[in-house]
Design an enzyme around this catalytic site. Structure first.
Site, mmCIF file in Angstrom:
data_model
loop_
_atom_site.group_PDB
_atom_site.id
_atom_site.type_symbol
_atom_site.label_atom_id
_atom_site.label_comp_id
_atom_site.label_asym_id
_atom_site.label_seq_id
_atom_site.Cartn_x
_atom_site.Cartn_y
_atom_site.Cartn_z
ATOM 1 N N CYS A 1 -0.887 33.103 12.315
ATOM 2 C CA CYS A 1 -0.580 33.700 13.603
ATOM 3 C C CYS A 1 -0.213 32.605 14.598
ATOM 4 O O CYS A 1 -0.997 32.261 15.486
ATOM 5 C CB CYS A 1 -1.775 34.504 14.089
ATOM 6 S SG CYS A 1 -2.157 35.803 12.934
ATOM 7 N N GLU A 2 0.952 32.020 14.413
ATOM 8 C CA GLU A 2 1.466 30.884 15.193
ATOM 9 C C GLU A 2 2.975 30.898 15.018
ATOM 10 O O GLU A 2 3.444 30.823 13.880
ATOM 11 C CB GLU A 2 1.050 29.589 14.510
ATOM 12 C CG GLU A 2 -0.148 28.771 14.780
ATOM 13 C CD GLU A 2 -0.777 28.708 16.101
ATOM 14 O OE1 GLU A 2 -0.088 28.295 17.045
ATOM 15 O OE2 GLU A 2 -1.956 29.031 16.208
ATOM 16 N N GLU B 1 0.812 -1.220 0.000
ATOM 17 C CA GLU B 1 0.000 0.000 0.000
ATOM 18 C C GLU B 1 0.840 1.261 0.000
ATOM 19 O O GLU B 1 0.830 2.011 0.979
ATOM 20 C CB GLU B 1 -0.854 0.045 1.258
ATOM 21 C CG GLU B 1 -1.707 -1.140 1.486
ATOM 22 C CD GLU B 1 -2.279 -1.173 2.891
ATOM 23 O OE1 GLU B 1 -3.398 -1.670 3.036
ATOM 24 O OE2 GLU B 1 -1.600 -0.694 3.832
HETATM 25 C C1 LIG Z 1 -0.424 5.600 5.948
HETATM 26 C C2 LIG Z 1 -0.631 4.212 5.548
HETATM 27 C C3 LIG Z 1 -0.104 3.747 4.336
HETATM 28 C C4 LIG Z 1 0.769 4.590 3.447
HETATM 29 O O1 LIG Z 1 1.971 4.925 4.037
HETATM 30 P P1 LIG Z 1 3.072 5.674 3.161
HETATM 31 O O2 LIG Z 1 4.178 5.944 4.088
HETATM 32 O O3 LIG Z 1 2.455 6.923 2.648
HETATM 33 O O4 LIG Z 1 3.457 4.744 2.062
HETATM 34 C C5 LIG Z 1 -0.411 2.459 3.955
HETATM 35 N N1 LIG Z 1 -1.177 1.655 4.727
HETATM 36 C C6 LIG Z 1 -1.694 2.062 5.894
HETATM 37 C C7 LIG Z 1 -2.516 1.152 6.687
HETATM 38 C C8 LIG Z 1 -1.428 3.343 6.355
HETATM 39 O O5 LIG Z 1 -1.920 3.739 7.521
#
Ligand SMILES: *Cc1c(COP(=O)(O)O)cnc(C)c1O
Length: 431
Positions: free
Chosen positions: A361-362, A290
């Protein structure tokens, strides 16, 4: 320059994907997110091809769309024929409105409400990544009411620490995400899932963290996950069709980060998977990954107009820009490093050290500190590189500042993927 699609033209202007960034800033205004569409597509294909070459057939990447969510990115992922991750009804709605084939979506999250679950089922989300037992029971019940059998993966925590920033590390036993293998609760969850009448368990998911440069943490996670698969198969008879190894491959934000060859890393993970499966005497399951940031981060850049340049004699220098934490909260959140270039005079000597300050404003509203630049002048264009991930998707309206537009660049044209947010847009819900 940091990437081969970033260069300097004869006018001394920074170019991105062959476009003069100063001209883009004039045409669309600033702050402005620009994205190299061809680079996104090339990276998606790099992942897809490597996963097809080194993993069993049917293995595909899913774009973790929390990194960058808008209708156009879902159309691009649909055209490239990869899957997506969604984490909320808002992301589901956006993907479905863009015409993304929702059977290719995976629904994540550690707290899906009953409403979220029903919405996802109604939108034909392909697979739920179930985070905990409460969700499992709620899903079984709602799927039953709707007369379907819902495919799921169980999210488990392999109990490893990938040595990344604490806020982006998610694989340890104590994580808020997933069910721990170590405590025996993951095995219990498998028994429960197999008992649910309206649920079809298809496999397991783990995600160990983000900004990981080596294949070793993925290798370790794979070894632990495969042992878990073997152990649960021996005890329950359940053999998973899929194993999802999560996202998290790193991205080069500065010269200090290594260049990363994603194909090579995937090849290395493939070797570890094959070796471990042979040792355990099991078949290699279909592998899912992913990637979020590694598909889009270095395909994006933000352009700003320089405002005040403040030299506090004997102390430090501030360069203020017309955006900041509202369009890029990552330095404020994680002290994330960036590379900054004075786009108007990209060839000149960088002999001025400055903190880049946003307009909110931070005091904490900074893009970063100790950048080396030619001393900028009010009105010049400044570029922050590698902002394609977790910038637009994390943007806010703090101080009632509108979100910048997203302009896509490809070999044929530049076009608006997301419009600039107007004052009327921001007041739309006010009574
Ligand atoms: C955030 C996340 C990703 C993606 O992570 P990257 O570092 O952007 O590749 C994939 N799977 C899950 C479950 C996540 O929480």
């Amino acid at each position: 320059m940091l990437y081969n699609d970033v260069s300097v033209n004869e006018r001394g202007h920074l170019t991105f994907a062959g476009y003069d960034t100063v001209e883009l800033a004039e045409k669309y205004g600033t702050p402005l997110y620009i994205m190299n569409e061809d680079k996104i597509r090339a990276r998606v294909r790099e992942y897809k091809n490597a996963m097809q070459d080194y993993f069993p057939s049917g293995s595909v990447p899913e774009f973790a769309s929390k990194a960058f969510c808008c209708k156009q990115i879902y159309r691009i992922m649909a055209e490239e024929e990869i899957d997506i991750d969604v984490v909320s009804p808002g992301e589901i709605y956006t993907a479905a409105s863009a015409g993304f084939p929702m059977e290719k979506s995976f629904f994540h999250g550690n707290n899906k409400t009953d409403g979220d679950i029903a919405f996802a089922i109604d939108n034909k989300v392909g697979c739920f990544v179930v985070d905990n037992l409460d969700e499992l029971k709620a899903l079984d019940k709602i799927a039953g009411q709707k007369g379907i059998k819902q495919k799921i993966l169980l999210r488990v925590t392999p109990g490893i620490d990938p040595h990344t920033h604490k806020k982006i590390s998610t694989g340890s036993v104590e994580s808020k995400f997933g069910i721990a293998i170590e405590t025996g609760q993951a095995l219990e969850a498998v028994y429960e899932a197999l008992d649910c009448k309206n649920i079809l368990l298809c496999g397991y998911h783990c995600h160990i963290g983000s900004q990981i440069f080596e294949s070793e943490p993925f290798g370790t996670a794979s070894e632990i996950m495969l042992e878990f698969i073997k152990d649960t198969a021996d005890k329950t008879g359940f053999v998973p069709e899929m194993l999802n190894l999560g996202g998290g491959f790193g991205v080069r934000y500065t010269e200090n980060d290594p260049e990363i060859d994603y194909r090579k890393r995937i090849c290395e993970v493939g070797e570890i998977l094959n070796r471990q499966c042979e040792k355990l005497g099991i078949a290699v399951p279909k592998i899912l990954m992913e990637p979020g940031r590694s598909l889009v981060a270095d395909a994006g850049m933000t352009l700003y107009t320089v405002g005040s340049v403040k030299e506090i004699r004997g102390y430090k220098n501030y360069v203020s820009i017309d955006g900041g934490m509202t369009d890029n909260p990552r330095y404020t959140l994680y002290e994330s490093p960036y590379t900054v270039v004075l786009a108007s005079r990209a060839n000149e000597k960088a002999d001025f050290t400055a903190t880049l300050a946003g307009r909110c404003c931070e005091s904490g509203d900074l893009i970063g500190e100790n950048f080396e630049l030619p001393k900028p002048v009010r009105g010049e264009i400044l570029a922050v590189l590698t902002t394609g991930a977790y910038n637009y998707s994390m943007a806010s309206n703090y101080n009632r500042i509108g979100r910048p537009p997203v302009v896509m660049l490809n070999s044929k044209k530049d076009y608006i993927a997301v419009e600039r947010e107007s004052f009327e847009d921001m007041c739309r819900l006010d009574k």
